[in-house]
Design a protein around this motif. Structure first.
Motif, PDB file in Angstrom:
ATOM      1  N   TYR A 252       0.840  -1.200   0.000  1.00  0.00           N
ATOM      2  CA  TYR A 252       0.000   0.000   0.000  1.00  0.00           C
ATOM      3  C   TYR A 252       0.875   1.251   0.000  1.00  0.00           C
ATOM      4  O   TYR A 252       2.000   1.233   0.484  1.00  0.00           O
ATOM      5  N   TYR A 253       0.311   2.346  -0.529  1.00  0.00           N
ATOM      6  CA  TYR A 253       0.864   3.693  -0.322  1.00  0.00           C
ATOM      7  C   TYR A 253      -0.218   4.715  -0.616  1.00  0.00           C
ATOM      8  O   TYR A 253      -1.217   4.413  -1.270  1.00  0.00           O
ATOM      9  N   SER A 254      -0.003   5.937  -0.101  1.00  0.00           N
ATOM     10  CA  SER A 254      -0.885   7.048  -0.460  1.00  0.00           C
ATOM     11  C   SER A 254      -0.037   8.260  -0.812  1.00  0.00           C
ATOM     12  O   SER A 254       1.130   8.356  -0.422  1.00  0.00           O
ATOM     13  N   LEU A 255      -0.655   9.164  -1.566  1.00  0.00           N
ATOM     14  CA  LEU A 255      -0.009  10.408  -1.986  1.00  0.00           C
ATOM     15  C   LEU A 255      -0.908  11.580  -1.621  1.00  0.00           C
ATOM     16  O   LEU A 255      -2.096  11.568  -1.911  1.00  0.00           O
ATOM     17  N   LEU A 256      -0.313  12.580  -1.000  1.00  0.00           N
ATOM     18  CA  LEU A 256      -1.021  13.808  -0.653  1.00  0.00           C
ATOM     19  C   LEU A 256      -0.370  14.956  -1.410  1.00  0.00           C
ATOM     20  O   LEU A 256       0.838  15.166  -1.299  1.00  0.00           O
ATOM     21  N   LYS A 257      -1.168  15.685  -2.190  1.00  0.00           N
ATOM     22  CA  LYS A 257      -0.635  16.860  -2.884  1.00  0.00           C
ATOM     23  C   LYS A 257      -0.545  17.991  -1.862  1.00  0.00           C
ATOM     24  O   LYS A 257      -1.546  18.450  -1.335  1.00  0.00           O
ATOM     25  N   GLN A 258       0.684  18.428  -1.554  1.00  0.00           N
ATOM     26  CA  GLN A 258       0.909  19.435  -0.522  1.00  0.00           C
ATOM     27  C   GLN A 258       0.785  20.856  -1.067  1.00  0.00           C
ATOM     28  O   GLN A 258       0.356  21.758  -0.367  1.00  0.00           O
ATOM     29  N   ASN A 259       1.220  21.047  -2.291  1.00  0.00           N
ATOM     30  CA  ASN A 259       1.109  22.332  -2.978  1.00  0.00           C
ATOM     31  C   ASN A 259       1.237  22.057  -4.474  1.00  0.00           C
ATOM     32  O   ASN A 259       1.192  20.901  -4.885  1.00  0.00           O
ATOM     33  N   GLU A 260       1.411  23.092  -5.266  1.00  0.00           N
ATOM     34  CA  GLU A 260       1.447  22.903  -6.725  1.00  0.00           C
ATOM     35  C   GLU A 260       2.594  22.010  -7.198  1.00  0.00           C
ATOM     36  O   GLU A 260       2.496  21.382  -8.245  1.00  0.00           O
ATOM     37  N   GLU A 261       3.692  21.970  -6.437  1.00  0.00           N
ATOM     38  CA  GLU A 261       4.879  21.257  -6.904  1.00  0.00           C
ATOM     39  C   GLU A 261       5.284  20.057  -6.070  1.00  0.00           C
ATOM     40  O   GLU A 261       6.148  19.295  -6.477  1.00  0.00           O
ATOM     41  N   GLU A 262       4.681  19.890  -4.882  1.00  0.00           N
ATOM     42  CA  GLU A 262       5.136  18.826  -3.977  1.00  0.00           C
ATOM     43  C   GLU A 262       4.019  17.886  -3.557  1.00  0.00           C
ATOM     44  O   GLU A 262       2.915  18.320  -3.248  1.00  0.00           O
ATOM     45  N   CYS A 263       4.371  16.603  -3.536  1.00  0.00           N
ATOM     46  CA  CYS A 263       3.489  15.555  -3.018  1.00  0.00           C
ATOM     47  C   CYS A 263       4.206  14.893  -1.846  1.00  0.00           C
ATOM     48  O   CYS A 263       5.429  14.836  -1.813  1.00  0.00           O
TER      49      CYS A 263
ATOM     50  N   ASN B  63       3.077   8.637   1.692  1.00  0.00           N
ATOM     51  CA  ASN B  63       2.755   8.138   3.029  1.00  0.00           C
ATOM     52  C   ASN B  63       2.537   6.638   3.031  1.00  0.00           C
ATOM     53  O   ASN B  63       1.951   6.087   2.092  1.00  0.00           O
ATOM     54  N   ASN B  64       2.980   6.025   4.119  1.00  0.00           N
ATOM     55  CA  ASN B  64       2.643   4.638   4.448  1.00  0.00           C
ATOM     56  C   ASN B  64       2.985   3.622   3.371  1.00  0.00           C
ATOM     57  O   ASN B  64       2.301   2.612   3.237  1.00  0.00           O
ATOM     58  N   LEU B  65       4.054   3.858   2.615  1.00  0.00           N
ATOM     59  CA  LEU B  65       4.461   2.832   1.659  1.00  0.00           C
ATOM     60  C   LEU B  65       4.887   1.611   2.471  1.00  0.00           C
ATOM     61  O   LEU B  65       5.742   1.708   3.354  1.00  0.00           O
ATOM     62  N   CYS B  66       4.245   0.488   2.188  1.00  0.00           N
ATOM     63  CA  CYS B  66       4.531  -0.715   2.975  1.00  0.00           C
ATOM     64  C   CYS B  66       4.208  -1.971   2.189  1.00  0.00           C
ATOM     65  O   CYS B  66       3.430  -1.949   1.239  1.00  0.00           O
ATOM     66  N   VAL B  67       4.839  -3.059   2.629  1.00  0.00           N
ATOM     67  CA  VAL B  67       4.604  -4.386   2.060  1.00  0.00           C
ATOM     68  C   VAL B  67       4.582  -5.365   3.228  1.00  0.00           C
ATOM     69  O   VAL B  67       5.434  -5.287   4.127  1.00  0.00           O
ATOM     70  N   LEU B  68       3.615  -6.259   3.221  1.00  0.00           N
ATOM     71  CA  LEU B  68       3.563  -7.272   4.270  1.00  0.00           C
ATOM     72  C   LEU B  68       4.875  -8.041   4.309  1.00  0.00           C
ATOM     73  O   LEU B  68       5.473  -8.334   3.263  1.00  0.00           O
ATOM     74  N   GLU B  69       5.314  -8.381   5.506  1.00  0.00           N
ATOM     75  CA  GLU B  69       6.627  -9.000   5.695  1.00  0.00           C
ATOM     76  C   GLU B  69       6.843 -10.228   4.814  1.00  0.00           C
ATOM     77  O   GLU B  69       7.903 -10.394   4.212  1.00  0.00           O
ATOM     78  N   GLU B  70       5.837 -11.068   4.694  1.00  0.00           N
ATOM     79  CA  GLU B  70       6.009 -12.306   3.929  1.00  0.00           C
ATOM     80  C   GLU B  70       6.096 -12.068   2.414  1.00  0.00           C
ATOM     81  O   GLU B  70       6.424 -12.990   1.658  1.00  0.00           O
ATOM     82  N   TYR B  71       5.844 -10.847   1.961  1.00  0.00           N
ATOM     83  CA  TYR B  71       5.938 -10.516   0.533  1.00  0.00           C
ATOM     84  C   TYR B  71       7.132  -9.614   0.224  1.00  0.00           C
ATOM     85  O   TYR B  71       7.295  -9.162  -0.912  1.00  0.00           O
TER      86      TYR B  71
ATOM     87  N   GLY C 131       8.912  10.801   4.678  1.00  0.00           N
ATOM     88  CA  GLY C 131       9.347  10.779   6.075  1.00  0.00           C
ATOM     89  C   GLY C 131       9.667   9.354   6.497  1.00  0.00           C
ATOM     90  O   GLY C 131       8.952   8.417   6.131  1.00  0.00           O
ATOM     91  N   ILE C 132      10.767   9.193   7.234  1.00  0.00           N
ATOM     92  CA  ILE C 132      11.179   7.863   7.675  1.00  0.00           C
ATOM     93  C   ILE C 132      11.601   7.907   9.149  1.00  0.00           C
ATOM     94  O   ILE C 132      11.816   8.983   9.703  1.00  0.00           O
ATOM     95  N   VAL C 133      11.735   6.730   9.722  1.00  0.00           N
ATOM     96  CA  VAL C 133      12.390   6.602  11.028  1.00  0.00           C
ATOM     97  C   VAL C 133      13.882   6.710  10.730  1.00  0.00           C
ATOM     98  O   VAL C 133      14.453   5.845  10.052  1.00  0.00           O
ATOM     99  N   GLU C 134      14.496   7.778  11.178  1.00  0.00           N
ATOM    100  CA  GLU C 134      15.898   8.046  10.853  1.00  0.00           C
ATOM    101  C   GLU C 134      16.825   6.896  11.247  1.00  0.00           C
ATOM    102  O   GLU C 134      17.785   6.597  10.543  1.00  0.00           O
ATOM    103  N   GLU C 135      16.530   6.255  12.359  1.00  0.00           N
ATOM    104  CA  GLU C 135      17.376   5.155  12.821  1.00  0.00           C
ATOM    105  C   GLU C 135      17.280   3.911  11.932  1.00  0.00           C
ATOM    106  O   GLU C 135      18.106   3.004  12.032  1.00  0.00           O
ATOM    107  N   ASN C 136      16.303   3.879  11.039  1.00  0.00           N
ATOM    108  CA  ASN C 136      16.143   2.746  10.124  1.00  0.00           C
ATOM    109  C   ASN C 136      17.072   2.952   8.916  1.00  0.00           C
ATOM    110  O   ASN C 136      16.656   3.350   7.833  1.00  0.00           O
ATOM    111  N   VAL C 137      18.345   2.673   9.140  1.00  0.00           N
ATOM    112  CA  VAL C 137      19.388   2.916   8.139  1.00  0.00           C
ATOM    113  C   VAL C 137      19.118   2.123   6.859  1.00  0.00           C
ATOM    114  O   VAL C 137      19.334   2.622   5.751  1.00  0.00           O
TER     115      VAL C 137
END
Length: 160
Positions: free
Chosen positions: A71-82, A85-93, A121-127
């Motif tokens: 899954y993922y979602s996209l939010l248009k923040q302004n005319e030039e930036e999106c 959010n929440n890009l993810c894949v189940l662990e077994e896939y 945005g990410i968890v910074e410690e997730n190198v």
């Protein structure tokens, strides 16, 4: 196969998001007590419905044998930036290039929306995750520490 979700698929998406992000929570020691606003604990049907209907986010799922596994979602923040959010894949896939397909799809959709930049945005410690985004063309642009998270938020962008 990647396609836009319908509102009735939101419960399945919530389950995929929470399960996927729980592996991060488990790996870094996040709990509902020390990080109640972390995605694994804070994603609800109501929240996704609000994002879909009020914020007009585009929401996409990766389907495998008719089942949502990414899954993922996209939010248009302004005319030039999106914002991605929440890009993810189940662990077994994971490790089957599904995340990369979702990311490429997100960049294409953001471009189609007229955006020239995607913010991530990410968890910074997730190198490992940071390196994956960098390998896919994203640039690290900063960090922020919030009192309500036991981790540092990392910020990245991808110019389209």
């Amino acid at each position: 196969m990647i396609q836009e979700i319908s509102k009735n698929e939101i419960p399945d998406c919530v389950e995929v998001i929470c399960k996927s992000f729980m592996t991060v929570a488990d790996g870094f020691g996040f709990t509902i007590e020390n990080a109640p606003r972390f995605t694994a604990f804070a994603t609800t049907e109501e929240r996704l419905i609000y994002q879909l209907e009020q914020e007009q986010r585009l929401m996409f799922a990766y389907y495998c044998d008719g089942k949502i596994v990414g899954y993922y979602s996209l939010l248009k923040q302004n005319e030039e930036e999106c914002e991605l959010n929440n890009l993810c894949v189940l662990e077994e896939y994971r490790h089957k290039k599904i995340g990369g397909q979702l990311l490429e799809h997100a960049f294409l959709k953001a471009g189609n929306m007229g955006c020239s930049q995607v913010n991530i945005g990410i968890v910074e410690e997730n190198v490992k995750l940071r390196k994956w985004y960098e390998a896919n063309g994203a640039e690290h642009i900063g960090t922020e520490k919030y009192d309500f998270f036991p981790f540092t938020c990392g910020y990245m962008k991808k110019m389209l």
